[in-house]
Scaffold this motif. Structure first.
Motif, PDB file in Angstrom:
ATOM      1  N   ALA A 160      -2.196  -9.109  15.690  1.00 40.11           N
ATOM      2  CA  ALA A 160      -2.886  -9.572  16.902  1.00 40.11           C
ATOM      3  C   ALA A 160      -3.622 -10.885  16.657  1.00 40.11           C
ATOM      4  N   ALA A 161      -3.991 -11.119  15.394  1.00 41.59           N
ATOM      5  CA  ALA A 161      -4.676 -12.367  15.037  1.00 41.59           C
ATOM      6  C   ALA A 161      -3.686 -13.517  14.844  1.00 41.59           C
ATOM      7  N   GLY A 162      -2.394 -13.242  15.009  1.00 40.37           N
ATOM      8  CA  GLY A 162      -1.390 -14.292  14.925  1.00 40.37           C
ATOM      9  C   GLY A 162      -0.682 -14.402  13.602  1.00 40.37           C
ATOM     10  N   ALA A 163      -0.909 -13.451  12.700  1.00 37.83           N
ATOM     11  CA  ALA A 163      -0.257 -13.494  11.393  1.00 37.83           C
ATOM     12  C   ALA A 163       1.160 -12.930  11.474  1.00 37.83           C
ATOM     13  N   TYR A 164       2.016 -13.378  10.566  1.00 36.30           N
ATOM     14  CA  TYR A 164       3.332 -12.790  10.379  1.00 36.30           C
ATOM     15  C   TYR A 164       3.175 -11.746   9.280  1.00 36.30           C
ATOM     16  N   VAL A 165       3.171 -10.490   9.670  1.00 36.93           N
ATOM     17  CA  VAL A 165       2.798  -9.415   8.748  1.00 36.93           C
ATOM     18  C   VAL A 165       4.034  -8.696   8.207  1.00 36.93           C
ATOM     19  N   HIS A 166       4.052  -8.478   6.893  1.00 38.09           N
ATOM     20  CA  HIS A 166       5.098  -7.681   6.254  1.00 38.09           C
ATOM     21  C   HIS A 166       4.430  -6.609   5.403  1.00 38.09           C
ATOM     22  N   GLU A 167       4.921  -5.388   5.498  1.00 35.21           N
ATOM     23  CA  GLU A 167       4.369  -4.278   4.711  1.00 35.21           C
ATOM     24  C   GLU A 167       5.359  -3.842   3.633  1.00 35.21           C
ATOM     25  N   THR A 168       4.864  -3.682   2.420  1.00 37.18           N
ATOM     26  CA  THR A 168       5.647  -3.106   1.330  1.00 37.18           C
ATOM     27  C   THR A 168       5.024  -1.773   0.939  1.00 37.18           C
ATOM     28  N   VAL A 169       5.801  -0.714   0.993  1.00 39.16           N
ATOM     29  CA  VAL A 169       5.314   0.612   0.596  1.00 39.16           C
ATOM     30  C   VAL A 169       5.497   0.758  -0.909  1.00 39.16           C
ATOM     31  N   LEU A 170       4.388   0.753  -1.630  1.00 35.48           N
ATOM     32  CA  LEU A 170       4.414   0.838  -3.087  1.00 35.48           C
ATOM     33  C   LEU A 170       4.571   2.269  -3.591  1.00 35.48           C
ATOM     34  N   TYR A 171       4.032   3.213  -2.812  1.00 39.32           N
ATOM     35  CA  TYR A 171       4.072   4.607  -3.255  1.00 39.32           C
ATOM     36  C   TYR A 171       3.891   5.544  -2.073  1.00 39.32           C
ATOM     37  N   ARG A 211       0.825  -1.211   0.000  1.00 44.03           N
ATOM     38  CA  ARG A 211       0.000   0.000   0.000  1.00 44.03           C
ATOM     39  C   ARG A 211       0.860   1.261   0.000  1.00 44.03           C
ATOM     40  N   SER A 212       0.244   2.407   0.336  1.00 42.77           N
ATOM     41  CA  SER A 212       0.961   3.679   0.382  1.00 42.77           C
ATOM     42  C   SER A 212       1.706   3.821   1.709  1.00 42.77           C
ATOM     43  N   ASP A 213       2.466   4.898   1.810  1.00 41.29           N
ATOM     44  CA  ASP A 213       3.204   5.158   3.049  1.00 41.29           C
ATOM     45  C   ASP A 213       2.321   5.749   4.138  1.00 41.29           C
ATOM     46  N   HIS A 214       1.056   5.965   3.853  1.00 40.12           N
ATOM     47  CA  HIS A 214       0.153   6.537   4.852  1.00 40.12           C
ATOM     48  C   HIS A 214      -0.974   5.578   5.221  1.00 40.12           C
ATOM     49  N   GLY A 215      -0.720   4.281   5.114  1.00 41.99           N
ATOM     50  CA  GLY A 215      -1.738   3.309   5.478  1.00 41.99           C
ATOM     51  C   GLY A 215      -2.021   3.314   6.966  1.00 41.99           C
ATOM     52  N   SER A 216      -3.253   2.985   7.317  1.00 45.36           N
ATOM     53  CA  SER A 216      -3.653   2.948   8.725  1.00 45.36           C
ATOM     54  C   SER A 216      -2.941   1.817   9.456  1.00 45.36           C
ATOM     55  N   PRO A 217      -2.481   2.068  10.700  1.00 49.51           N
ATOM     56  CA  PRO A 217      -1.864   0.992  11.488  1.00 49.51           C
ATOM     57  C   PRO A 217      -2.868  -0.071  11.907  1.00 49.51           C
ATOM     58  N   VAL A 218      -4.158   0.230  11.776  1.00 50.11           N
ATOM     59  CA  VAL A 218      -5.204  -0.716  12.194  1.00 50.11           C
ATOM     60  C   VAL A 218      -5.035  -2.059  11.500  1.00 50.11           C
ATOM     61  N   LEU A 219      -4.706  -2.029  10.226  1.00 50.80           N
ATOM     62  CA  LEU A 219      -4.596  -3.260   9.442  1.00 50.80           C
ATOM     63  C   LEU A 219      -3.419  -4.112   9.928  1.00 50.80           C
ATOM     64  N   LEU A 220      -2.245  -3.506  10.049  1.00 53.41           N
ATOM     65  CA  LEU A 220      -1.065  -4.246  10.471  1.00 53.41           C
ATOM     66  C   LEU A 220      -1.221  -4.772  11.891  1.00 53.41           C
TER      67      LEU A 220
END
Length: 247
Positions: A136-147, A122-131
């Motif tokens: 918190a649900a137990g996922a291994y989360v990685h974020e890529t800033v596309l733009y 997503r963008s560099d201004h994505g909401s922290p709610v998603l991550l």
């Protein structure tokens, strides 16, 4: 009755053109004032994830340009508009939440992502709610800033109109459009008067995070769209500004 002037802050591409067309079709006068411009980072999502989340039309276009291959990943989107863009880019869409927000997607995924690798592109201004929600649900989360999302040069006509008492309504589509509106107003030396002018206008926002940002910055919010789409936001804002305007 004079024309109902409605500020819209979409990026200066077909989204702004569509917004102008919609406001015009509602019988109001659009005040197009782009508050977002896209700067691609050149990054691409990981290709080894179990789930991949795309959050915007811009993101869909950029991953397609990068020839990204989702492999066997489950492709998730925030809402139907993004879903359409992802399909147009040549990818299948597996999950669209019933509520078109980050929290809505978390609620849809939280029971099935424990231990899974989730890529959020997503963008560099994505909401922290998603991550935070996915982690918190137990996922291994990685974020890529596309733009990156920046404020375009020359933005601020709507702020001048608000400061002069010549703006009847405004449709804020993200927290960043609120921040950039205020930056543009400050650059033109009308920040305080523009915020004061919005008190006499109908201010609509696309979701609760945007409402929180606007309220924290001193902007009175009149409504939160019942569905997190620009179409709903525009229709409900125009109706709230002048309930009989289209009769």
């Amino acid at each position: 009755m004079r024309d109902l002037s409605v500020a819209v802050f979409r990026p200066d591409d077909e989204r702004l053109a569509d917004a102008v067309e919609l406001i015009d079709s509602l019988g109001a006068t659009p005040v197009p004032d782009p508050m977002l411009a896209v700067e691609p980072t050149g990054a691409a999502p990981r290709e080894d994830a179990d789930y991949v989340v795309l959050t915007s039309k811009t993101g869909a276009e950029l991953v397609a340009e990068a020839a990204w291959n989702p492999g066997e990943a489950t492709v998730c989107v925030i809402g139907p508009k993004t879903g359409d863009a992802v399909r147009e880019a040549g990818y299948a869409v597996d999950i669209v939440p019933g509520e078109y927000t980050s929290s809505g997607l978390v609620a849809t995924l939280e029971s099935e992502v424990g231990g899974a690798r989730v890529e959020v592109a997503r963008s560099d201004h994505g909401s922290p709610v998603l991550l935070e929600g996915l982690a918190a649900a137990g996922a291994y989360v990685h974020e890529t800033v596309l733009y990156r999302l920046v404020r375009p040069e020359g933005s601020g006509e709507s702020a001048e109109r608000a400061a002069a008492g010549e703006l009847d309504a405004a449709c804020f589509t993200s927290s960043l459009t609120v921040e950039h509106f205020l930056e543009a107003a400050a650059a033109r030396g009308v920040c305080e008067t523009a915020v004061a002018g919005l008190e006499d206008a109908t201010v609509g926002v696309i979701g609760e995070p945007t409402r929180e940002t606007a309220t924290a910055r001193g902007i009175d919010v009149d409504l939160v769209a019942s569905e997190a789409t620009f179409e709903t936001l525009a229709c409900e804002t125009v109706e709230a500004a002048a309930p009989t305007y289209r009769d």
